[in-house]
Write a protein that holds these residues in place. Structure first.
Motif, PDB file in Angstrom:
ATOM      1  N   THR A 129       0.816  -1.222   0.000  1.00  0.00           N
ATOM      2  CA  THR A 129       0.000   0.000   0.000  1.00  0.00           C
ATOM      3  C   THR A 129       0.847   1.270   0.000  1.00  0.00           C
ATOM      4  OG1 THR A 129      -0.244  -0.058   2.417  1.00  0.00           O
ATOM      5  CG2 THR A 129      -1.941  -1.161   1.106  1.00  0.00           C
ATOM      6  N   ALA A 130       2.171   1.141   0.098  1.00  0.00           N
ATOM      7  CA  ALA A 130       3.046   2.317  -0.032  1.00  0.00           C
ATOM      8  C   ALA A 130       3.490   2.513  -1.478  1.00  0.00           C
ATOM      9  CB  ALA A 130       4.278   2.168   0.871  1.00  0.00           C
ATOM     10  N   ARG A 131       3.056   1.665  -2.384  1.00  0.00           N
ATOM     11  CA  ARG A 131       3.474   1.826  -3.782  1.00  0.00           C
ATOM     12  C   ARG A 131       2.903   3.120  -4.356  1.00  0.00           C
ATOM     13  NH1 ARG A 131      -0.358   0.580  -7.887  1.00  0.00           N
ATOM     14  NH2 ARG A 131       1.203   0.025  -9.426  1.00  0.00           N
ATOM     15  N   PRO A 132       3.586   3.725  -5.310  1.00  0.00           N
ATOM     16  CA  PRO A 132       2.968   4.853  -6.010  1.00  0.00           C
ATOM     17  C   PRO A 132       1.787   4.314  -6.817  1.00  0.00           C
ATOM     18  CG  PRO A 132       5.325   4.605  -6.567  1.00  0.00           C
ATOM     19  CD  PRO A 132       4.905   3.363  -5.855  1.00  0.00           C
ATOM     20  N   GLY A 133       0.694   5.017  -6.857  1.00  0.00           N
ATOM     21  CA  GLY A 133      -0.471   4.547  -7.606  1.00  0.00           C
ATOM     22  C   GLY A 133      -1.429   3.790  -6.719  1.00  0.00           C
ATOM     23  N   PRO A 134      -2.547   3.342  -7.288  1.00  0.00           N
ATOM     24  CA  PRO A 134      -3.606   2.731  -6.495  1.00  0.00           C
ATOM     25  C   PRO A 134      -3.173   1.427  -5.840  1.00  0.00           C
ATOM     26  CG  PRO A 134      -4.045   2.484  -8.836  1.00  0.00           C
ATOM     27  CD  PRO A 134      -2.867   3.389  -8.724  1.00  0.00           C
ATOM     28  N   SER A 135      -3.714   1.163  -4.669  1.00  0.00           N
ATOM     29  CA  SER A 135      -3.421  -0.079  -3.963  1.00  0.00           C
ATOM     30  C   SER A 135      -4.532  -0.335  -2.962  1.00  0.00           C
ATOM     31  CB  SER A 135      -2.071  -0.006  -3.239  1.00  0.00           C
ATOM     32  OG  SER A 135      -2.100   1.015  -2.260  1.00  0.00           O
ATOM     33  N   LEU A 136      -4.630  -1.592  -2.526  1.00  0.00           N
ATOM     34  CA  LEU A 136      -5.631  -1.950  -1.518  1.00  0.00           C
ATOM     35  C   LEU A 136      -5.033  -2.947  -0.543  1.00  0.00           C
ATOM     36  CD1 LEU A 136      -8.664  -1.610  -0.682  1.00  0.00           C
ATOM     37  CD2 LEU A 136      -9.100  -3.724  -1.939  1.00  0.00           C
ATOM     38  N   GLY A 137      -5.159  -2.638   0.756  1.00  0.00           N
ATOM     39  CA  GLY A 137      -4.793  -3.569   1.810  1.00  0.00           C
ATOM     40  C   GLY A 137      -6.042  -4.048   2.519  1.00  0.00           C
ATOM     41  N   VAL A 138      -6.124  -5.342   2.772  1.00  0.00           N
ATOM     42  CA  VAL A 138      -7.313  -5.925   3.420  1.00  0.00           C
ATOM     43  C   VAL A 138      -6.847  -6.831   4.561  1.00  0.00           C
ATOM     44  CG1 VAL A 138      -9.346  -7.391   3.111  1.00  0.00           C
ATOM     45  CG2 VAL A 138      -8.598  -5.903   1.231  1.00  0.00           C
ATOM     46  N   ILE A 139      -7.484  -6.665   5.722  1.00  0.00           N
ATOM     47  CA  ILE A 139      -7.207  -7.519   6.880  1.00  0.00           C
ATOM     48  C   ILE A 139      -8.500  -8.236   7.275  1.00  0.00           C
ATOM     49  CG2 ILE A 139      -6.789  -7.462   9.389  1.00  0.00           C
ATOM     50  CD1 ILE A 139      -4.181  -7.153   8.082  1.00  0.00           C
ATOM     51  N   VAL A 140      -8.433  -9.559   7.357  1.00  0.00           N
ATOM     52  CA  VAL A 140      -9.574 -10.347   7.830  1.00  0.00           C
ATOM     53  C   VAL A 140      -9.500 -10.419   9.360  1.00  0.00           C
ATOM     54  CG1 VAL A 140     -10.690 -12.608   7.811  1.00  0.00           C
ATOM     55  CG2 VAL A 140      -9.612 -11.721   5.713  1.00  0.00           C
ATOM     56  N   HIS A 141     -10.517  -9.880  10.027  1.00  0.00           N
ATOM     57  CA  HIS A 141     -10.568  -9.890  11.488  1.00  0.00           C
ATOM     58  C   HIS A 141     -11.494 -11.028  11.935  1.00  0.00           C
ATOM     59  CE1 HIS A 141     -11.415  -7.394  15.405  1.00  0.00           C
ATOM     60  NE2 HIS A 141     -10.678  -8.465  15.629  1.00  0.00           N
ATOM     61  N   HIS A 142     -10.951 -11.927  12.725  1.00  0.00           N
ATOM     62  CA  HIS A 142     -11.705 -13.113  13.144  1.00  0.00           C
ATOM     63  C   HIS A 142     -12.612 -12.763  14.320  1.00  0.00           C
ATOM     64  CE1 HIS A 142      -9.791 -16.216  10.614  1.00  0.00           C
ATOM     65  NE2 HIS A 142      -8.827 -15.319  10.565  1.00  0.00           N
ATOM     66  N   THR A 143     -13.859 -12.437  13.996  1.00  0.00           N
ATOM     67  CA  THR A 143     -14.810 -11.942  14.995  1.00  0.00           C
ATOM     68  C   THR A 143     -15.978 -12.887  15.210  1.00  0.00           C
ATOM     69  OG1 THR A 143     -15.885 -10.775  13.180  1.00  0.00           O
ATOM     70  CG2 THR A 143     -14.316  -9.505  14.521  1.00  0.00           C
ATOM     71  N   ASP A 144     -15.904 -14.067  14.606  1.00  0.00           N
ATOM     72  CA  ASP A 144     -17.096 -14.914  14.547  1.00  0.00           C
ATOM     73  C   ASP A 144     -16.933 -16.178  15.389  1.00  0.00           C
ATOM     74  OD1 ASP A 144     -19.323 -16.431  13.828  1.00  0.00           O
ATOM     75  OD2 ASP A 144     -19.348 -15.553  11.813  1.00  0.00           O
ATOM     76  N   ALA A 145     -17.192 -16.035  16.698  1.00  0.00           N
ATOM     77  CA  ALA A 145     -17.016 -17.167  17.607  1.00  0.00           C
ATOM     78  C   ALA A 145     -18.049 -18.259  17.366  1.00  0.00           C
ATOM     79  CB  ALA A 145     -17.118 -16.689  19.063  1.00  0.00           C
ATOM     80  N   GLU A 146     -19.154 -17.897  16.750  1.00  0.00           N
ATOM     81  CA  GLU A 146     -20.231 -18.869  16.566  1.00  0.00           C
ATOM     82  C   GLU A 146     -19.982 -19.774  15.359  1.00  0.00           C
ATOM     83  OE1 GLU A 146     -25.045 -18.619  16.069  1.00  0.00           O
ATOM     84  OE2 GLU A 146     -23.988 -17.057  17.206  1.00  0.00           O
TER      85      GLU A 146
END
Ligand SMILES: [Ca+2]
Ligand SMILES: [Ca+2]
Lengths: 318, 318
Positions: free
Chosen positions: B258-275
């Motif tokens: 995400t520090a690259r010049p130009g468009p970028s996308l960082g995604v983090i999956v947060h484990h919130t689903d105990a069920e």
């Protein structure tokens, strides 16, 4: 008019036009035709149709010395102002006096030191820019061509022919992976992710807030001899069906590929053309070809006789 | 009838159908749409449209322990007859008594020893076969699914959606590269050459006349944390425009991308689903997510809330 158009189109589409008719060209065409033919017992699915090519002496020339070494010598001159200690330290001192032979008399240790000092302690981006800057202007001492014009026209056609038949083409070279990647797509049509080579250790650091990959002065991997099948496994994770090289440094790569179950092809380029290029094999320090020349034919490897099999040699200026 | 056919086709083609409408899905769709749109200032050519995915906890589950560790434990049982010394040597002794907790009490050194002894001194072909044999029959202790059914349905859809929009999808995982490659193409549509991971040293040897790649009991590369941008550089040689992870082990990968010049996308999956799965983050030994959870939003990274953003979790049996 229609006839003329057809005729031109047919010539343009003729594959391997710089290869003379004969047993070498026939063996290559037969292999490619068979593995691409769904009705053949030798058919191979496109995802497994992988060909690996050595670079120095196979895709481009390697005389009077490896072109990457030419680049390293250029770097010594460009970096000398920041390294006053080089004036009294070999191999740098001899190089700065213009005596390349004396510098290289130190053999592999001298060459490794030369490459480490001139290729490390810079970011990967800076290094790629330095390679491209050099290639844009440097000229080969014998032909006056740019180094990227010292590529073999018959091999460019072979790469195109393979890709037109569903192959994926990789470079697997003892040369530096970061030295090749900046230009292989433009010159060979081989993108960075299909280039395997030797490498130095690389560190990830955030420098003044800028994420940076820094090249360390320490070897990481040597992609030569027994290293080539390892490099293939690391980067590709599949066993290629075709391998092309020119020296004993490619022996294990061809051995690994042609021992696979199912169809395979090994090709060795033999430098026999002293007139249009260079002639060398068993006694050469660069691109020594000895064991593979002895054992290749019995192993079914195709030996390309550059002088008689190739109509043209260098791609040359556009 | 025509209307019905259109309706079915439209549902089938609906991308990301396991993702609930909302800011997370919108951010992903907006990014993919923009970089694929030739009329957009954010347009990126297909060759640079590279997305990298962590595996454990991002593409498939990692609880109650990394699945590769489950495999290592299985190997201890399978190999025990040839290793009588394991009966009195930790962590093997505890494992053979069925006491996994005691075995893993040795921490990382115990785990490294476990993996080295069970993953090395075999050929790469034998190792791949052992992985596939295990995956064919082993079952997850909580769900009873095969491990390859413990992959996240929304992530399978995301991989498909990206590829349908000209992206090339890579795995960049701390897990073993040779542990993943035998099955990633069938499960994720990601071929071996697009898998980056940790590795042991590998030797090329001709054993009884058979060219063989032998896995040595020595680490070669650890593809985690600062190693992930290095692994990306080594294998891909280009800077990706999208990175997806789930833990602080992915921080540097997302930072680099995400520090690259130009468009970028960082995604983090947060484990919130105990069920439906598990809920864990800052205090977890597996998949610890702390710094990336704090800094991610300010860095513009998209945080996936598994519980609210995903309609389904596991792909499950076919
Ligand atoms: Ca060579
Ligand atoms: Ca993870």
């Amino acid at each position: 008019v229609v006839g003329m158009v057809f005729s031109v189109a047919s010539n343009a589409a003729e594959p391997l036009s710089s290869w003379r008719d004969g047993a070498t060209r026939d063996a290559i065409v037969r292999f490619v035709t068979e593995v691409s033919d769904t009705s053949s017992s030798a058919y191979v699915s496109p995802s497994e149709r992988i060909a690996v090519f050595d670079n120095d002496g196979t895709l481009w020339a390697e005389q009077p010395m490896y072109f990457q070494l030419m680049f390293a010598i250029h770097r010594v001159e460009a970096m000398a102002a920041d390294h006053p200690e080089w004036k009294t330290r070999e191999p740098f001192a001899s190089l700065l006096k213009g005596d390349v032979a004396a510098a290289l008399a130190g053999g592999m240790p001298a060459i490794v030191e030369l490459v480490m000092e001139t290729h490390a302690n810079v970011s990967t981006d800076e290094f790629a820019a330095a390679v491209n800057d050099w290639l844009a202007t440097a000229r080969h001492p014998k032909t006056g061509y740019k180094y990227t014009e010292m590529v073999y026209q018959p091999m460019l056609e072979l790469l195109d022919y393979l890709r037109a038949n569903g192959f994926t083409t990789y470079i697997v070279s003892g040369g530096g992976i970061d030295f090749m990647r900046p230009w292989t797509e433009a010159v060979y049509g081989i993108p960075p992710e299909q280039v395997v080579g030797s490498s130095v250790k690389t560190r990830y650091e955030v420098l003044d807030g800028v994420p940076t990959l820094v090249r360390a002065p320490e070897m990481n991997f040597i992609d030569d001899k027994e290293g080539k099948p390892v490099g293939i496994h690391t980067h590709i994770g599949r066993r290629p069906i075709m391998a092309v090289g020119n020296s004993d440094g490619d022996f294990q790569m061809l051995e690994w590929v042609t021992a696979r179950p199912g169809p395979s092809l090994g090709v060795i380029v033999h430098h026999t053309d002293a007139e249009r290029a260079w002639a060398y094999d068993r006694d050469s320090h660069i691109g020594k070809l000895d064991r593979a020349l002895d054992e290749g034919p019995d192993r079914g490897w195709v030996i390309v006789d550059m002088k008689s099999d190739w109509r043209e040699v260098f791609a040359g200026p556009e």
